[in-house]
Design an enzyme around this catalytic site. Structure first.
Site, PDB file in Angstrom:
ATOM      1  N   GLN A 148       0.838  -1.187   0.000  1.00 40.90           N
ATOM      2  CA  GLN A 148       0.000   0.000   0.000  1.00 40.90           C
ATOM      3  C   GLN A 148       0.876   1.242   0.000  1.00 40.90           C
ATOM      4  O   GLN A 148       2.093   1.160   0.231  1.00 40.90           O
ATOM      5  CB  GLN A 148      -0.903   0.007   1.239  1.00 40.90           C
ATOM      6  CG  GLN A 148      -0.132  -0.040   2.551  1.00 40.90           C
ATOM      7  CD  GLN A 148      -0.966  -0.478   3.722  1.00 40.90           C
ATOM      8  OE1 GLN A 148      -2.179  -0.414   3.699  1.00 40.90           O
ATOM      9  NE2 GLN A 148      -0.316  -0.929   4.787  1.00 40.90           N
ATOM     10  N   ASP A 180      -7.289  -5.351  14.942  1.00 43.42           N
ATOM     11  CA  ASP A 180      -7.138  -3.929  14.595  1.00 43.42           C
ATOM     12  C   ASP A 180      -6.826  -3.835  13.110  1.00 43.42           C
ATOM     13  O   ASP A 180      -5.709  -3.540  12.706  1.00 43.42           O
ATOM     14  CB  ASP A 180      -6.030  -3.315  15.444  1.00 43.42           C
ATOM     15  CG  ASP A 180      -5.927  -1.805  15.260  1.00 43.42           C
ATOM     16  OD1 ASP A 180      -6.889  -1.208  14.755  1.00 43.42           O
ATOM     17  OD2 ASP A 180      -4.877  -1.242  15.629  1.00 43.42           O
ATOM     18  N   HIS A 208      -7.666   3.518  20.585  1.00 44.57           N
ATOM     19  CA  HIS A 208      -6.921   2.337  21.019  1.00 44.57           C
ATOM     20  C   HIS A 208      -7.238   1.943  22.451  1.00 44.57           C
ATOM     21  O   HIS A 208      -7.240   0.757  22.791  1.00 44.57           O
ATOM     22  CB  HIS A 208      -5.425   2.569  20.815  1.00 44.57           C
ATOM     23  CG  HIS A 208      -5.026   2.572  19.376  1.00 44.57           C
ATOM     24  ND1 HIS A 208      -4.809   3.736  18.652  1.00 44.57           N
ATOM     25  CD2 HIS A 208      -4.851   1.543  18.496  1.00 44.57           C
ATOM     26  CE1 HIS A 208      -4.499   3.421  17.406  1.00 44.57           C
ATOM     27  NE2 HIS A 208      -4.508   2.111  17.279  1.00 44.57           N
ATOM     28  N   ASP A 225      -0.077 -12.394   6.251  1.00 46.03           N
ATOM     29  CA  ASP A 225      -1.498 -12.117   6.133  1.00 46.03           C
ATOM     30  C   ASP A 225      -2.213 -12.770   7.319  1.00 46.03           C
ATOM     31  O   ASP A 225      -1.979 -13.955   7.627  1.00 46.03           O
ATOM     32  CB  ASP A 225      -2.029 -12.684   4.821  1.00 46.03           C
ATOM     33  CG  ASP A 225      -3.522 -12.502   4.668  1.00 46.03           C
ATOM     34  OD1 ASP A 225      -3.960 -11.428   4.268  1.00 46.03           O
ATOM     35  OD2 ASP A 225      -4.257 -13.469   4.998  1.00 46.03           O
ATOM     36  N   ALA A 226      -3.069 -12.001   7.993  1.00 45.88           N
ATOM     37  CA  ALA A 226      -3.707 -12.503   9.216  1.00 45.88           C
ATOM     38  C   ALA A 226      -4.525 -13.761   8.951  1.00 45.88           C
ATOM     39  O   ALA A 226      -4.505 -14.706   9.750  1.00 45.88           O
ATOM     40  CB  ALA A 226      -4.576 -11.408   9.832  1.00 45.88           C
TER      41      ALA A 226
END
Length: 571
Positions: free
Chosen positions: A269, A414, A313, A390-391
């Site tokens: 990104q 998150d 947060h 990657d989660a």
């Protein structure tokens, strides 16, 4: 629409150029190979233009599914229009093809720069996207009929064989172009320079074919006109490449303001950071440094504002930590280190695992003075273990291990907003099922679920999806979300003045924007604040309870869960 073949007799006066053999400077065999090579190059360039429009539109506008559908459908339609229009050029196929390639090289090569300019200075790029898709599609569609005519003039063969050769070269070229864009052009040159280079290659290929192989078909005037047109196109593209860096800086300043100090394309990104350079500037909470409060943008969407990130947060982390043991904590996303900062406030925490996709964000969180000051250098704590992955894939790997993975007391999700198409799998039933397998029997999972008021259906779909995997939920919200904070799939430059000061969080009002969260566990989770951490500076028990009661009143029942095969967040 289908013309009848015209019988041509030898010696007939006025025979169309399309039906006469070409006078080539080489034998027919090498000439035919050169035509097929140009077909190959033009197909590769055409697919690069197409992918570049999709990628840039996704970045500038958002919602990759919609943007890809718009670009592809408009271009395919336009290619049909271009093929029909090219029938009128078959009588002068060489001149027509040369002019079309020069025009395609200029339009396709400059399309990325023009789209970015429309977005940066005019605030929108949708109309320009459709216009460029239409123009490029028409020019690409006109190539095939003219190339078919030219290849038949090199050496006539049956129509089926000619079509097979032409399409074979076209499809192989498309394969090469499709692979070159993500693996070569985009990482090595970026969107702007990559498109300009592609335009230059396109212009050279078309010029070589027409101005050398078919030069005897051209009149002196046509030859000089095409030569001048190609030279002008190449000069403009070269000038664009020389000016790409200053143009990108000027456009970025128009979007983000003069305080943008970090701008990197990580391969995942675009990361832009503004402010946070003065003493105390990174700490936010109303402090004024010479660089202003730090703001972090990912692909143009505001992800962190130092003025009020602490409220976000604290609300994300502390209620989950309060529901029971929290020795082992897993953070999905959160590469900025800010959620980890709040987790480490709890004295009983023994290990924190952070799974972040973008190594560029992790590097900035560790090395950037403003961001590392803001996160209290949390990623350098010996209790923190960082995984670049990657989660979704990481969770699947944990489930596939031969031995049972050690469960986590708390999982903090998150992640980017669920309204962004690329994020929908991270809010799916399958994703939450994988996460639930790693929860300890009394573990808790907390999710940032998007804006609960502005996009209520999206928020409650997240909550419904969590319940679909057998978890009990407590939805709650907190006021203070800035206008520029991503709350949906689309970006706009005028959602909030990016040079303007983000207002500090204050008491809730009826006009407040909200962050939405969902706390989930196998049994109804306890909701509150943990006793083994200092009281949060930005939120209190009363405000948390009020946010919980507010969401309980606004519940939208009966929404279906979102799955990988049927994502509900883009409805």
């Amino acid at each position: 629409m289908i013309d009848r073949p015209e019988p041509v007799l030898p010696g007939t006066p006025g025979v169309p150029e399309a039906m006469t053999p070409a006078r080539l400077p080489v034998p027919a065999g090498p000439g035919r190979l050169l035509v097929l090579a140009v077909v190959f190059v033009c197909a590769a360039c055409g697919l690069v233009y197409e992918l570049e429009l999709v990628a840039l539109a996704t970045y500038l506008v958002g919602d990759s599914v919609t943007q890809a559908s718009v670009v592809l459908s408009v271009m395919v339609f336009a290619m049909g229009v271009g093929a029909l229009l090219a029938k009128r050029l078959r009588c002068r196929a060489a001149v027509g093809f040369g002019a079309i390639e020069a025009g395609l090289a200029l339009v396709g090569g400059c399309s990325a720069m023009a789209l970015y300019a429309c977005f940066a200075w005019f605030g929108q790029s949708r109309s320009a996207l459709v216009g460029f898709s239409l123009a490029i599609g028409i020019l690409i569609g006109a190539e095939v009929p003219l190339l078919m005519t030219l290849i038949q003039r090199v050496r006539r063969q049956d129509a089926g064989g000619a079509v097979a050769d032409l399409f074979a070269a076209d499809y192989v070229g498309a394969l090469v172009g499709g692979l070159a864009f993500p693996f070569l052009l985009l990482p090595s040159f970026g969107q702007l320079t990559g498109a300009l280079i592609t335009g230059g290659v396109n212009a050279v290929a078309g010029g070589v074919l027409v101005l050398w192989l078919f030069r005897r078909d051209l009149s002196g005037r046509a030859r000089w006109a095409l030569f001048a047109a190609n030279a002008l196109v190449l000069a403009l593209l070269a000038a664009g490449m020389m000016l790409a860096a200053p143009f990108e800086r000027a456009a970025r300043q128009a979007v983000y303001g003069s305080s943008a100090r970090v701008a990197v394309q990580t391969g995942i990104q675009e990361v832009v950071m503004t402010g946070g350079t003065g003493a105390g500037a990174g700490a936010g909470r109303g402090r004024k440094g010479s660089g202003g409060p730090l703001a972090l943008y990912l692909d143009g969407r505001l992800r962190v504002s130092a003025e009020n990130e602490f409220r976000y947060h604290e609300a994300l982390v502390h209620p989950a930590m309060a529901g029971g043991p929290h020795r082992r904590v897993l953070v999905l996303g959160g590469g900025d280190g800010l959620a980890v900062r709040e987790i480490l406030h709890h004295r009983s925490v023994r290990s924190v695992t952070v799974v972040e996709l973008d190594p560029g964000v992790l590097k900035l969180a560790r090395t950037d003075p403003g961001l590392s000051r803001l996160n209290h250098r949390s990623l350098g704590d010996p209790r923190v273990h960082v995984v670049t992955a990657d989660a979704f894939d990481w969770l699947r790997q944990q489930g596939r291990r031969g031995r049972r993975a050690t469960p986590y007391d708390v999982i903090v999700s998150d992640l980017p907003d669920p309204g962004i198409a690329a994020s929908t799998k991270l809010y799916s039933q399958e994703f939450y099922g994988l996460a639930a397998r790693l929860l300890a029997p009394d573990g808790r999972l907390v999710v940032h679920a998007g804006p609960p008021v502005e996009r209520a259906r999206l928020y409650w779909t997240v909550e419904s999806t969590l319940r679909s995997v057998g978890l009990a939920t407590v939805p709650y919200r907190l006021s203070g979300r800035p206008a520029g904070f991503s709350g949906g799939p689309d970006r706009t430059v005028d959602a909030a003045p990016l040079d303007a000061e983000v207002p500090a969080a204050g008491p809730p009002t009826g006009r407040d924007r909200y962050w939405g969260f969902v706390l989930a566990a196998r049994h109804p989770p306890r909701f509150g604040l943990a006793p083994d951490a200092p009281p949060p500076a930005g939120i209190g028990r009363e405000e948390l309870q009020a946010g919980r009661r507010g969401e309980a009143r606004d519940r939208m029942p009966g929404l279906p869960a979102s799955t990988l095969m049927h994502p509900r967040y883009l409805d």
